[in-house]
Write an enzyme that holds these catalytic residues in place. Structure first.
Site, PDB file in Angstrom:
ATOM      1  N   ASP A 425       0.752  -1.572   0.239  1.00 44.82           N
ATOM      2  CA  ASP A 425       0.070  -0.027  -0.130  1.00 44.82           C
ATOM      3  C   ASP A 425       0.838   1.478   0.144  1.00 44.82           C
ATOM      4  O   ASP A 425       1.946   1.266   0.141  1.00 44.82           O
ATOM      5  CB  ASP A 425      -1.442  -0.150   1.260  1.00 44.82           C
ATOM      6  CG  ASP A 425      -1.697   0.840   1.442  1.00 44.82           C
ATOM      7  OD1 ASP A 425      -2.371   1.660   0.253  1.00 44.82           O
ATOM      8  OD2 ASP A 425      -1.948   1.732   2.280  1.00 44.82           O
ATOM      9  N   THR A 427      -0.312   5.168   1.343  1.00 43.66           N
ATOM     10  CA  THR A 427      -0.811   5.962   1.976  1.00 43.66           C
ATOM     11  C   THR A 427      -0.965   5.231   3.473  1.00 43.66           C
ATOM     12  O   THR A 427      -1.131   4.090   3.774  1.00 43.66           O
ATOM     13  CB  THR A 427      -2.058   6.492   1.861  1.00 43.66           C
ATOM     14  OG1 THR A 427      -2.230   6.863   0.662  1.00 43.66           O
ATOM     15  CG2 THR A 427      -2.225   8.089   2.910  1.00 43.66           C
ATOM     16  N   PHE A 614     -10.945  20.551  -8.497  1.00 42.11           N
ATOM     17  CA  PHE A 614     -10.472  19.372  -8.535  1.00 42.11           C
ATOM     18  C   PHE A 614     -10.651  17.995  -8.619  1.00 42.11           C
ATOM     19  O   PHE A 614     -11.160  18.179  -7.518  1.00 42.11           O
ATOM     20  CB  PHE A 614      -9.094  19.510  -7.951  1.00 42.11           C
ATOM     21  CG  PHE A 614      -7.991  18.581  -8.279  1.00 42.11           C
ATOM     22  CD1 PHE A 614      -6.520  19.428  -8.935  1.00 42.11           C
ATOM     23  CD2 PHE A 614      -8.026  17.212  -8.270  1.00 42.11           C
ATOM     24  CE1 PHE A 614      -5.455  18.241  -9.263  1.00 42.11           C
ATOM     25  CE2 PHE A 614      -6.862  16.751  -8.775  1.00 42.11           C
ATOM     26  CZ  PHE A 614      -5.737  17.149  -9.523  1.00 42.11           C
ATOM     27  N   LYS A 637      -4.502  26.347 -10.926  1.00 41.39           N
ATOM     28  CA  LYS A 637      -3.093  24.918 -10.478  1.00 41.39           C
ATOM     29  C   LYS A 637      -3.817  23.704 -11.095  1.00 41.39           C
ATOM     30  O   LYS A 637      -5.212  23.249 -10.818  1.00 41.39           O
ATOM     31  CB  LYS A 637      -3.244  25.018  -9.134  1.00 41.39           C
ATOM     32  CG  LYS A 637      -4.715  24.520  -8.043  1.00 41.39           C
ATOM     33  CD  LYS A 637      -3.488  24.715  -6.513  1.00 41.39           C
ATOM     34  CE  LYS A 637      -5.210  24.914  -5.452  1.00 41.39           C
ATOM     35  NZ  LYS A 637      -4.432  24.439  -4.338  1.00 41.39           N
ATOM     36  N   GLY A 753      -5.157   3.516  -3.529  1.00 40.10           N
ATOM     37  CA  GLY A 753      -6.112   3.476  -4.190  1.00 40.10           C
ATOM     38  C   GLY A 753      -6.463   4.948  -4.482  1.00 40.10           C
ATOM     39  O   GLY A 753      -7.042   5.900  -4.385  1.00 40.10           O
TER      40      GLY A 753
END
EC number: 7.6.2.1
Length: 1236
Positions: A425, A427, A614, A637, A753
């Site tokens: 993984d 994060t 975003f 941005k 993810g």
């Protein structure tokens, strides 16, 4: 502020800020409810109606991750034990021992089996009990639940039912899958952190239906009722289809109103929700898999060895049976003293065949010592002790959290040493979820002098590789001056962009801001050559976002609740630069600007006209603002590839320099965004805004497409301002750990993810990706028509995989490296049966693989594909509930006990507190455990063959009579005491090299994945050694003791004397053999090995004095002890048995030594201290060729510089040659002129 209802309400209607996901159409009902018919949509939830909800037979909210329960433990645990072939054999032998044909008593067969199986079952029970305790901690969490009459009370999670109304407060986890009814914000908005589900750290915004907003507090729920019809439980985290029937109307539900179990409420004081899915029906549990039963590769292979030995057992038992039948038929009539006329069927000459069958059973039990029953229990003991060493390793103890490493199951210790592929993984596993603003590019000028973690670590690696100048000095043999000059050039270029790690460097005092450059700090930016661009840059950072400021009433400073950690870092940076975001209202944002004077801040208001948020498809965010002068600007941005495509001709002034800086930042492992703006005329804005508002109020499936098209119109003809570089803080030691594991030959996959851009940036930070590596990005093609869209997308994915595989095959550069990047949607096609093997083949050919936007289920499916498709050992590592599936699916699951709860740890086989400890867990403990268990198992089979075959030889020698040459007590003690402790010491304390050397020579780890110590050649070699030893022991003893006096009075030996002498030889031989096979000795091993030999003599002396010793009465003190033959034959047999092994080891070390043999000799002669040059050279050799990690990055840099030096040297060589040629031609011309 206190409302009439008595609760604190958030006054800011946050949904007004959002364009796509959070805007609520004004007339929701016009879209109509979903049509919920057919299978898969049968769930009906009666909200706040206790009588009706109890009638529904939905599962409780109790969850369990254990392998067993009270009912299933006994049958399942027994099944697990008798899956082991040896245990199954001894069960049959124990049953047969109850018959008259057994050569031993029933107790002597049943008791060891019961002990072995019982001990293993107790160990399984203790490990599962720990999982049960963790489950109970989760199930006993409290949540506020509506009791009735508007009263809420706390009750455990496990008591929550479908249809209950619950109140969840800030920073609490949701106890089940909920429908959001209302929140502390007026418009029903709430922020949710879904890290446990999809690994993303940015907050998700959820919103309730407008019709449920009046449900403000407990009193409003007194008469609340409703009915939810929705989809059945399923593992899809991102979809939900359902309707709410409330107040005689039907309202459509979508994922925006659903709060999933194990996600956390953030930045919202509280929410009210109604329970839809509970327990194992919840989506997070639907994504989990049952706790599997895992067996190591060695244990599986042991079954085949048992099959082989069982075949040998049946073979020699059949020979014995046939021999007995022949002797009974033809010899029994002549043995008058056996009274053949009165014998039973066991010895009846007229029923010789039946006698042979009965004897077969006797032989199968008698020769059962070929199959070691104590092997499994010894391995269990060894593994438990190995696990305790892992648990107590201080080098894997995290001092910050106080959490040690933990082997949650000891069944897979040796599997740690055979890992081929790591699936990780991102994060919370690789990163700390902490963003720091580090560098920026403004107006074509790069700012920020502080080195990133990647640069610092790379610098250290480069310095190490260049120490002694070996790596470079060997490039060319040229003149000394040229070499020294080029060496300096090489060092300078390697050090470029990597500032020295200052000795006084410390952690940044400001969280989220690690920027260092006086040119921009304290108002100094006003002195730069382009202050207008810098002013715009700072304002974009401070204005272009969706964050909410929170003031600290004590200090007066602001903190920011942002949707993503990047936004938080930008706002902190803007504040430190002198542009502090201080307030947000419905229509404006307020910035305290230290401009034009840095000492006197001025608060300025910017009206927010529109905000285009975003998302992963747009890859950009824009806000349209109006300043105090009435000028309208669009501030934008986003990803550099998106922004650069939208620049106007006049807006590309800084593009070339900015691209260069972005490449440098990417190489440093930083996350980058480009910043741009444009000035908008009022008339242009008004015309565009009319179209935009029409699209916003459109209801239907094409609403988002319309919004995106209209946004595209405005987000064009931009002017580039600069770029940001933010460091996603890696966990301590992650790049070094990955580099070491890569040098050990392990492959690395990242399954996350998170969105693709983030994953790619982390790939660079970890050196899984690097500049020059060819990225293969496989994505689905979006088609306008829904018809056949899936088929078209699937064909596109298949073609991309095929083309990429072909490109790799045609690549001629041996140093070329490929990286595969694929998203979850594309992965769903790639994992289909007709394509998954092609995908795996492509992935295996790539140096690194990154899978983005994958669901927990997809993580498990990818892990299963790699495990089954490659046939190699896989290890999965993660820290959240979204990683449980892959942790359970992998051969080895490692959980990180971080901040995201204990779900991953509960499902894991091993747990560590930091990713960096994985290096030691595998390279040290994995290497040791594999070699220990492999040597231990081989030795076990060796000693049992050496012992068991002597029984067969004697029975054949004694006419296949079924007579054992050894006393029953000898055979009982052989495996239990006399040879068990030395082999346990081998499995626990053996070290081929020390832990420091394991880490310095990571290539040693490959001995495990290559299975050098447990392949069939080694196994059969040990077995052949056992056969040889058995022949030497038996025939030397028989030839010496047969018909020869061995006492002073001339008596010959009897069976007891021969058997005891043979047994003494066996004890000495097998214990000397284990001593010879060890590389590392402690006083414990000496005590256990030589103590076992001494114990044999002590036992023999004591046993000989007991009245029930029978023929062994005083056998040592009176018969064998005084005889010189007894001691001589012992010495002769031990030397003869162990001489071939010594010869083999000496030959191997001299002609074909293994890596650890060379290291052992270097350490023995202390060359690592006396000759550092050689030691460093050997260390540089002792790593696998890899294309990922810092080492690969440095190697690639050296190759590039080598090529440039080669080119430079070629030019230096060619120029003088050309000068010589010209001079020669000039002389020829002069000669020709003279002749003419």
């Amino acid at each position: 502020m206190l409302s009439p209802r008595g609760r604190i309400r958030g006054k800011l209607r946050l949904s007004n800020l959002y364009t796509f996901s959070c805007l609520r159409p004004s007339v929701l009902e016009t879209e109509g409810p979903h049509s919920l018919r057919g299978p898969g949509f049968s769930r009906v939830v009666h909200c706040n109606q206790p009588d009706l909800k109890r009638a529904e037979k939905y599962p409780s909210n109790y969850i369990s991750t254990t392998k067993y329960n009270v009912v299933t433990f006994l049958p399942r645990a027994i099944f697990e034990q008798f899956r082991r072939v040896a245990n199954l054999y001894f069960l049959m032998a124990a049953i047969l021992s109850l018959t008259p044909v057994a050569p031993f008593s029933a107790l002597s067969m049943i008791a060891p089996l019961a002990f072995v199986v019982g001990l293993s079952m107790v160990k399984e029970a203790l490990e599962d009990w720990r999982r049960f305790i963790q489950d109970m901690k989760v199930n006993s969490r409290k949540v506020s639940c509506h009791k009735g009459d508007g009263v809420f009370h706390f009750k455990p999670w496990e008591k929550v039912l479908v249809g209950d109304v619950v109140k969840v407060e800030k920073d609490q986890f949701f106890p089940a899958d909920l429908l959001l009814l209302s929140s502390s914000y007026e418009d029903g908005i709430c922020y949710v952190e879904t890290m446990n589900l999809d690994g993303e750290t940015n907050l998700k915004v959820k919103r309730s239906l407008e019709v449920t907003l009046p449900l403000l507090d407990g009193a409003t729920f007194k008469d609340f009722t409703g009915k939810i019809r929705c989809e059945d439980p399923n593992p899809s985290l991102y979809t939900f289809v359902g309707n709410l029937e409330y107040c005689s109307k039907v309202y459509a539900l979508d994922p925006g109103q659903i709060l999933l179990r194990d996600s956390k409420l953030r930045n919202t004081n509280y929410i009210f929700g109604v329970v839809i899915f509970t327990g194992h029906d919840s989506k997070v549990m639907q994504n989990s898999t049952k706790s599997p039963s895992k067996r190591s590769t060695i244990e599986k292979k042991m079954d085949y060895i048992i099959y082989l030995l069982f075949t040998l057992l049946v073979l020699i038992s059949s020979i014995s049976s046939i021999g007995f039948a022949v002797r009974t038929k033809f010899g029994m009539p002549n043995w008058w003293y056996m009274e053949p006329q009165n014998t039973t069927n066991l010895y009846d000459p007229s029923s010789a065949t039946l006698a042979g069958v009965f004897h077969l059973v006797t032989a199968l039990i008698l020769y059962g010592y070929l199959i070691p029953i104590s092997l499994y229990v010894s391995i269990e003991v060894v593994k438990v002790l190995q696990a305790s060493f892992i648990n107590q390793d201080l080098n894997m103890f995290d001092e910050e959290t106080g959490v040690p490493a933990a082997a949650r199951t000891s069944n897979l210790n040796e599997e740690l040493g055979q890992v081929d592929t790591i699936l990780s993984d991102k994060t919370g596993t690789l990163t700390c979820n902490q963003m720091d603003f580090l560098k920026c590019s403004i107006g074509g000028v790069s700012y920020g002098v502080r080195a990133s973690e990647v640069e610092v670590a790379a610098r250290e690696q480069m310095e190490h590789d260049l120490s002694g100048q070996d790596a470079v000095s060997s490039l060319f043999s040229v003149e000394k001056g040229v070499v020294n000059s080029d060496l300096e050039t090489l060092k300078i270029e390697l050090e470029a962009g990597v500032p020295l790690k200052d000795g006084k460097e410390c952690k940044p005092a400001i969280k989220g801001f690690s920027f260092e450059d006086d040119r921009l700090m304290n108002g100094n930016w006003l002195k730069e050559k382009n202050p207008d661009a810098i002013l715009l840059f700072f304002r974009i950072l401070a204005i272009c976002h969706t964050a909410i400021p929170e003031v600290n009433e004590v200090t007066g400073s602001f903190s920011y609740e942002a949707e993503s950690p990047d936004e938080g870092a930008f706002l902190v940076a803007a504040r430190e630069f002198g542009f502090e975001f201080s307030q947000r209202t419905q229509t404006s944002v307020f910035i305290r600007e230290r401009y034009p004077s840095h000492q006197n801040p001025v608060e300025r208001e910017f009206k927010v006209l529109n905000l285009m948020e975003f998302n992963s498809k747009r890859k950009r965010m824009s806000v349209i603002i109006q300043d105090e002068e009435g000028k309208i600007f669009l501030l934008c941005k986003g990803a550099d590839s998106i922004i650069f495509d939208r620049l106007s001709k006049d807006g590309k002034m800084y593009e070339e320099d900015t691209r260069k800086h972005l490449n440098e930042y990417g190489e440093a492992g930083l996350r980058t965004l480009a910043l741009a703006y444009k000035r908008i005329e009022e008339s242009e804005y008004l015309a565009w805004n009319d179209e935009f508002q029409k699209a916003k109020t459109t209801v239907g499936q094409n609403r988002e497409a319309l919004l995106e098209n209209i946004s595209d119109v405005m987000e064009n003809h931009l002017i580039l301002v600069g770029a940001t570089a933010v460091e996603d803080k890696l966990q301590k030691g992650v790049p070094q750990c990955i580099d070491k594991l890569a040098q050990a030959g392990l492959k690395f996959w990242v399954l996350t993810g998170d969105k693709m851009e983030t994953a790619i940036n982390i790939g660079y930070a970890c050196s899984l990706l690097r500049q020059g590596m060819k990225q293969i990005c496989i994505t689905t093609v979006v088609t306008d028509t829904a018809e056949d869209a899936k088929k078209v997308a699937k064909e596109s994915v298949k073609k991309q995989i095929k083309d990429a595989s072909q490109m790799i095959k045609l690549e001629k550069d041996p140093h070329a490296a490929f990286a595969l990047v694929i998203d979850g949607k594309t992965l769903s096609y790639a994992l289909e049966d007709d394509m998954k093997h092609q995908f795996l083949s492509l992935a295996v050919d790539c140096a690194s693989v990154i899978c983005c936007r994958v669901s927990p289920k997809q993580k498990a499916l990818v892990t299963k594909l790699v495990k089954e498709g490659s046939g190699k050992t896989t290890l999965a590592i993660g820290d959240g509930a979204n990683d449980v599936g892959m942790i359970q699916e992998a051969d080895i699951g490692v959980g990180i006990s971080g901040v995201e709860g204990m779900q991953a740890v509960m499902a894991s086989d091993f747990s560590i507190s930091q990713f960096r400890f994985l290096e030691r867990l595998l390279v040290v403990h994995g290497h040791w455990c594999y070699k220990r268990i492999a040597q231990m198992v081989c030795y076990f089979f060796y000693k049992n063959i050496a012992f068991g075959l002597t029984l067969f030889y004697f029975e054949a020698y004694a006419g296949f009579s079924g007579q054992a040459v050894y006393d029953d007590w000898y055979m009982i003690l052989f495996n239990v005491i006399l040879t068990s402790l030395p082999v346990i010491s081998l499995g626990v304390f053996e070290q081929d090299v020390s832990s420091e050397v394991c880490l310095q020579f990571p290539a040693l780890y490959q001995q495990g994945p290559k299975n050098l110590f447990f392949d069939w050649s080694r196994i059969l070699g040990w077995m052949a050694n056992g056969v040889y030893s058995s022949l030497v022991i038996f025939f030397l003893n028989i030839s010496v003791f047969y018909c020869q006096a061995f006492r002073d009075d001339g008596q010959t030996s009897d069976m007891a004397a021969v058997g005891t002498a043979m047994f003494t030889c066996i004890i000495w031989t097998v214990n000397c053999q284990i001593a010879l096979s060890m590389c590392h000795f402690t006083w414990i091993q000496h005590l256990l090995i030589w103590g076992s030999v001494v114990t044999w003599y002590i036992f023999l002396a004591i046993y000989g004095m007991l009245p029930f010793s029978g023929s062994a009465y005083r056998i040592l003190t009176e018969a064998l002890g005084p005889s010189i033959i007894y001691w001589s034959i012992t010495l002769l047999v031990v030397v003869a048995c162990n001489a071939p092994y010594l010869t083999y080891i000496a030959f191997q070390r001299s002609t074909n030594p293994l890596d650890h043999h060379i290291i052992q000799e270097i350490k023995h002669y202390k060359k690592d201290v006396e000759d550092q040059h050689m030691w460093t050279r050997e260390r540089s050799k002792a790593r696998q060729q890899t294309k990922i990690g810092f080492t690969a990055r440095v190697d690639e840099k050296i190759r590039q510089l080598r090529g440039r030096l080669q080119k430079k040297y070629s030019v230096l060589t060619v120029l003088p040659l050309r000068t010589v040629e010209r001079q020669a031609k000039g002389r020829e011309g002069e000669g020709e002129g003279a002749e003419s």
